[in-house]
Design an enzyme around this catalytic site. Structure first.
Site, mmCIF file in Angstrom:
data_model
loop_
_atom_site.group_PDB
_atom_site.id
_atom_site.type_symbol
_atom_site.label_atom_id
_atom_site.label_comp_id
_atom_site.label_asym_id
_atom_site.label_seq_id
_atom_site.Cartn_x
_atom_site.Cartn_y
_atom_site.Cartn_z
ATOM 1 N N PHE A 195 -64.418 118.303 -28.326
ATOM 2 C CA PHE A 195 -64.598 117.447 -27.146
ATOM 3 C C PHE A 195 -64.291 115.977 -27.443
ATOM 4 O O PHE A 195 -64.933 115.091 -26.867
ATOM 5 C CB PHE A 195 -66.033 117.526 -26.600
ATOM 6 N N ILE A 196 -63.365 115.690 -28.334
ATOM 7 C CA ILE A 196 -63.150 114.284 -28.696
ATOM 8 C C ILE A 196 -62.156 113.620 -27.736
ATOM 9 O O ILE A 196 -60.978 114.003 -27.662
ATOM 10 C CB ILE A 196 -62.676 114.154 -30.170
ATOM 11 N N ALA A 226 -73.116 121.265 -32.914
ATOM 12 C CA ALA A 226 -73.944 120.052 -32.954
ATOM 13 C C ALA A 226 -73.506 119.069 -31.883
ATOM 14 O O ALA A 226 -72.547 118.323 -32.068
ATOM 15 C CB ALA A 226 -73.858 119.399 -34.331
ATOM 16 N N ALA A 254 -80.687 113.777 -40.903
ATOM 17 C CA ALA A 254 -80.200 112.471 -40.436
ATOM 18 C C ALA A 254 -79.786 111.556 -41.593
ATOM 19 O O ALA A 254 -78.761 110.871 -41.522
ATOM 20 C CB ALA A 254 -81.277 111.797 -39.589
ATOM 21 N N GLU A 264 -72.177 101.737 -25.849
ATOM 22 C CA GLU A 264 -71.460 102.888 -25.280
ATOM 23 C C GLU A 264 -72.066 103.248 -23.921
ATOM 24 O O GLU A 264 -71.345 103.509 -22.957
ATOM 25 C CB GLU A 264 -71.559 104.072 -26.243
ATOM 26 N N PRO A 304 -76.256 101.756 -27.412
ATOM 27 C CA PRO A 304 -76.501 100.991 -26.189
ATOM 28 C C PRO A 304 -75.226 100.399 -25.572
ATOM 29 O O PRO A 304 -75.081 100.375 -24.351
ATOM 30 C CB PRO A 304 -77.479 99.892 -26.645
ATOM 31 N N LEU A 340 -68.618 113.211 4.108
ATOM 32 C CA LEU A 340 -68.125 112.517 5.307
ATOM 33 C C LEU A 340 -66.628 112.763 5.534
ATOM 34 O O LEU A 340 -66.111 112.461 6.606
ATOM 35 C CB LEU A 340 -68.402 111.013 5.205
ATOM 36 N N ASN A 376 -78.070 113.420 -19.842
ATOM 37 C CA ASN A 376 -79.138 112.669 -19.164
ATOM 38 C C ASN A 376 -80.520 113.213 -19.508
ATOM 39 O O ASN A 376 -81.518 112.483 -19.413
ATOM 40 C CB ASN A 376 -78.879 112.648 -17.650
ATOM 41 N N GLY A 429 -74.396 111.383 -24.682
ATOM 42 C CA GLY A 429 -75.790 111.843 -24.691
ATOM 43 C C GLY A 429 -76.118 112.311 -23.284
ATOM 44 O O GLY A 429 -75.928 111.571 -22.311
HETATM 45 C C1 LIG Z 1 -64.918 115.507 -21.408
HETATM 46 C C2 LIG Z 1 -65.811 115.290 -22.598
HETATM 47 C C3 LIG Z 1 -65.565 114.189 -23.426
HETATM 48 C C4 LIG Z 1 -66.364 113.996 -24.559
HETATM 49 N N1 LIG Z 1 -66.062 112.971 -25.416
HETATM 50 C C5 LIG Z 1 -66.684 112.922 -26.629
HETATM 51 C C6 LIG Z 1 -66.229 112.018 -27.644
HETATM 52 O O1 LIG Z 1 -65.292 111.240 -27.439
HETATM 53 N N2 LIG Z 1 -66.857 112.035 -28.844
HETATM 54 C C7 LIG Z 1 -67.895 112.879 -29.119
HETATM 55 O O2 LIG Z 1 -68.408 112.840 -30.226
HETATM 56 N N3 LIG Z 1 -68.346 113.753 -28.172
HETATM 57 C C8 LIG Z 1 -67.756 113.792 -26.940
HETATM 58 N N4 LIG Z 1 -68.192 114.686 -25.988
HETATM 59 C C9 LIG Z 1 -69.305 115.581 -26.300
HETATM 60 C C10 LIG Z 1 -70.583 115.270 -25.529
HETATM 61 O O3 LIG Z 1 -71.145 114.063 -25.969
HETATM 62 C C11 LIG Z 1 -71.497 116.478 -25.692
HETATM 63 O O4 LIG Z 1 -70.931 117.528 -24.924
HETATM 64 C C12 LIG Z 1 -72.923 116.194 -25.239
HETATM 65 O O5 LIG Z 1 -73.553 115.298 -26.122
HETATM 66 C C13 LIG Z 1 -73.785 117.476 -25.152
HETATM 67 O O6 LIG Z 1 -73.662 118.273 -26.285
HETATM 68 P P1 LIG Z 1 -73.340 119.835 -26.112
HETATM 69 O O7 LIG Z 1 -72.134 119.936 -25.258
HETATM 70 O O8 LIG Z 1 -73.293 120.446 -27.459
HETATM 71 O O9 LIG Z 1 -74.565 120.405 -25.288
HETATM 72 P P2 LIG Z 1 -75.936 120.956 -25.883
HETATM 73 O O10 LIG Z 1 -76.476 119.999 -26.866
HETATM 74 O O11 LIG Z 1 -75.738 122.366 -26.302
HETATM 75 O O12 LIG Z 1 -76.857 120.902 -24.577
HETATM 76 C C14 LIG Z 1 -76.892 121.952 -23.607
HETATM 77 C C15 LIG Z 1 -78.004 121.632 -22.604
HETATM 78 O O13 LIG Z 1 -79.270 121.598 -23.298
HETATM 79 C C16 LIG Z 1 -79.913 120.373 -23.033
HETATM 80 N N5 LIG Z 1 -80.690 119.945 -24.195
HETATM 81 C C17 LIG Z 1 -80.304 119.905 -25.499
HETATM 82 N N6 LIG Z 1 -81.280 119.409 -26.252
HETATM 83 C C18 LIG Z 1 -82.308 119.118 -25.421
HETATM 84 C C19 LIG Z 1 -83.602 118.562 -25.606
HETATM 85 N N7 LIG Z 1 -84.056 118.172 -26.808
HETATM 86 N N8 LIG Z 1 -84.388 118.402 -24.515
HETATM 87 C C20 LIG Z 1 -83.962 118.764 -23.294
HETATM 88 N N9 LIG Z 1 -82.743 119.291 -23.056
HETATM 89 C C21 LIG Z 1 -81.923 119.450 -24.113
HETATM 90 C C22 LIG Z 1 -78.768 119.384 -22.745
HETATM 91 O O14 LIG Z 1 -79.248 118.262 -22.015
HETATM 92 C C23 LIG Z 1 -77.833 120.269 -21.949
HETATM 93 O O15 LIG Z 1 -78.252 120.304 -20.611
HETATM 94 C C24 LIG Z 1 -67.435 114.876 -24.826
HETATM 95 C C25 LIG Z 1 -67.692 115.948 -23.968
HETATM 96 C C26 LIG Z 1 -66.875 116.176 -22.889
HETATM 97 C C27 LIG Z 1 -67.134 117.390 -22.045
#
Ligand SMILES: Cc1cc2nc3c(=O)[nH]c(=O)nc-3n(C[C@H](O)[C@H](O)[C@H](O)COP(=O)(O)OP(=O)(O)OC[C@H]3O[C@@H](n4cnc5c(N)ncnc54)[C@H](O)[C@@H]3O)c2cc1C
Length: 380
Positions: A156-157, A130, A178, A242, A240, A337, A366, A364
């Protein structure tokens, strides 16, 4: 818009001096070791650089939000992206959840310790199954008398190794999506709470990022944040801030990359002249400046809206997406450069480049930011 503030500039100078003295001499080593020492948090707290906008009644300094965000921006500008992210998760994400949602007893217990650095804060949302789809989270917190029985894991915390407190999302009603999500203030020293290894990343090396595991952890019932089942509503309310903080890092990094590249192109010679004299170099630098100005204008507008309590989810999502795309683009173009030297770890532009990459993913992705903007335009 935000007026010039002499006190803010003084505070900025103090922080830059602090970084020169306490961060710069050690940063490379921490990056190699994959973690900053825990004592950095105490030092930041002792010097008054944590949670500075927390009101005085909770141990803070009660200064305006931009003082806190300036620390994020300047640490990124100095090339210390790991520090920028660490402080951001603690002061810009974890602490505001407590300040805005917690009850008085929780605020008095946690916030003063976060200001001093005695407690390091983290935010625990993401799980292996998730990430973008947070509603699919499987962590559960079931009320049993005077405690919630917490089970599950996060991944990934940020600040995960050093964290003493995690603002953690779990389902108090596992059947619901939710509406079943609640936020808990989880003390990482409770029995059954375990930190996984410090994850090996391509960048942000000294920013500890971890898996967290919790097996039948008894979280006192009075450590629920706000009301049960309102977790998602609180996320919408706090994201917002964050995302504004992520943009502060982006803006700082854009400025930092421009600083070092401007100096480099004046020195480096090719074909009998400084490479900064080639029209291409001038245009690339000028475009980076234009991108910086656009990012700063958008960022300042966001900040002004936030201070007025008018920042909506769509605008903050748009800023997060725009500023981090700009950061990535600028870092890539400016690295060019430097030629081959730009690819060498020894040159800090390489770190600006690699550390930019995560900014488009966390907080979240992009793509999700664009979904939020589009939902605002189309109604669903
Ligand atoms: C270095 C690092 C630090 C982090 N720190 C924290 C933290 O402190 N606390 C925390 O809770 N999390 C943290 N995260 C987690 C981060 O917020 C998640 O990695 C991120 O939200 C994406 O989730 P996922 O990795 O599961 O990717 P996924 O949800 O599996 O997404 C994979 C791809 O699918 C795309 N995708 C998914 N759903 C859709 C959609 N509906 N429409 C279009 N494209 C979509 C995504 O944009 C992405 O390109 C961290 C991650 C990293 C790598």
């Amino acid at each position: 818009m935000l007026a010039y503030d002499a006190d803010l500039e003084l505070f900025r100078d103090n922080f830059k001096r602090y970084m020169n003295e306490h961060i710069a001499p050690h940063y490379e080593q921490w990056e190699r070791e994959g973690i900053m020492p825990r004592s950095v948090w105490n030092s930041l707290g002792e010097n008054g650089f944590l949670c500075v906008d927390v009101p005085e009644e909770y141990g803070g300094y009660g200064v305006a939000t931009e003082y806190s965000l300036m620390l994020i921006e300047e640490s990124a500008r100095a090339g210390f992206a790991s520090l920028s992210t660490a402080i951001s998760c603690h002061s810009e994400i974890a602490a505001p959840y407590i300040l805005h949602i917690a009850n008085e007893a929780q605020k008095h217990y946690w916030l003063p310790k976060m200001v001093t650095g005695e407690v390091v804060g983290a935010i625990g949302m993401t799980e292996p199954g998730a990430g973008s789809d947070l509603q699919a989270m499987r962590s559960s917190a079931i009320l049993q008398g005077d405690h919630y029985l917490l089970n599950g894991s996060k991944t990934f915390i940020s600040n995960g190794q050093h964290a003493d407190l995690v603002v953690l999302a779990a389902k108090t009603d596992p059947q619901a999506r939710a509406k079943g999500v609640s936020l808990l203030l989880v003390d990482t020293h409770l029995d059954g709470f375990k930190k996984g290894t410090n994850l090996d990343k391509i960048g942000l090396h000294s920013q500890d990022t971890s898996e967290l595991f919790y097996d039948n952890v008894k979280v006192p019932a009075d450590q629920i944040l706000g009301q049960a089942g309102q977790g998602f509503a609180y996320l919408m309310q706090e994201l917002p801030r964050e995302r504004t903080a992520i943009a502060a890092t982006a803006l700082g990094a854009i400025r930092g990359a421009i600083d070092i590249t401007t100096a480099y192109v004046k020195e480096r010679q090719a074909f009998g002249q400084a490479i900064g004299q080639f029209q291409n170099s001038r245009f690339v630098l000028a475009q980076a400046k234009i991108d910086e100005l656009a990012t700063a204008a958008f960022y300042n507008q966001n900040l002004a809206l936030y201070k007025q309590g008018k920042l909506d989810v769509e605008t903050a999502a748009a800023l997060k997406s725009f500023s981090t795309d700009m950061q990535m683009k600028v870092a890539d173009n400016l690295l060019q450069l430097f030629g081959g030297y730009g690819y060498m770890s020894e040159y800090s532009i390489s770190r600006f480049f690699i550390d930019a990459r995560i900014q488009r993913i966390y907080g979240g992705t992009n793509e999700i930011m664009k979904e939020i903007v589009a939902r605002g335009m189309l109604g669903r």
